[in-house]
Design an enzyme around this catalytic site. Sequence first.
Site, PDB file in Angstrom:
ATOM      1  N   CYS A 114      13.180 -14.993   3.887  1.00  0.00           N
ATOM      2  CA  CYS A 114      14.566 -15.001   4.378  1.00  0.00           C
ATOM      3  C   CYS A 114      14.957 -13.637   4.949  1.00  0.00           C
ATOM      4  O   CYS A 114      15.075 -12.658   4.211  1.00  0.00           O
ATOM      5  CB  CYS A 114      15.474 -15.393   3.212  1.00  0.00           C
ATOM      6  SG  CYS A 114      17.230 -15.141   3.492  1.00  0.00           S
ATOM      7  N   CYS A 169      18.147 -12.133   3.539  1.00  0.00           N
ATOM      8  CA  CYS A 169      17.896 -11.700   2.159  1.00  0.00           C
ATOM      9  C   CYS A 169      17.283 -10.299   2.157  1.00  0.00           C
ATOM     10  O   CYS A 169      17.654  -9.446   1.344  1.00  0.00           O
ATOM     11  CB  CYS A 169      16.937 -12.655   1.447  1.00  0.00           C
ATOM     12  SG  CYS A 169      17.553 -14.338   1.259  1.00  0.00           S
TER      13      CYS A 169
END
Length: 125
Positions: free
Chosen positions: A30, A33
Amino acid sequence: MPTIDITTETFEQTVSDNDIVLVDFWAEWCGPCKQFAPIYEQVSAKHPDVTFAKVDTEAEQEIASQAGIQAIPTLMAFRDGILLFNQAGALPAKQLEQLITQVKDLDMDEVKAKVAEQQAAAQAE
């Protein structure tokens, strides 16, 4: 305080044994993230009284499912075991600091009273 990794086995105990707990649900693949991770780490260093935890949603799919995670990153904030904040998306450092201040400033007696009212109303239905 450095961030800690939590698992399905340690999630409940971490949330219940610590006054304030922030949980970052993330995954290795991600992009947002990865952008949020250093912000989360930096802010954690400024708040030794707050537990900063991380859950790898790939490795801990059961806890991600139980928590209803539909997008990552997702940040949750708990105080006295009560979920107070649950939002998908990375926060800038300033907003993360504001969230921590808001959680610290809450009157938990008032929050607990409202939770008890809601539970009583739900049982009455």
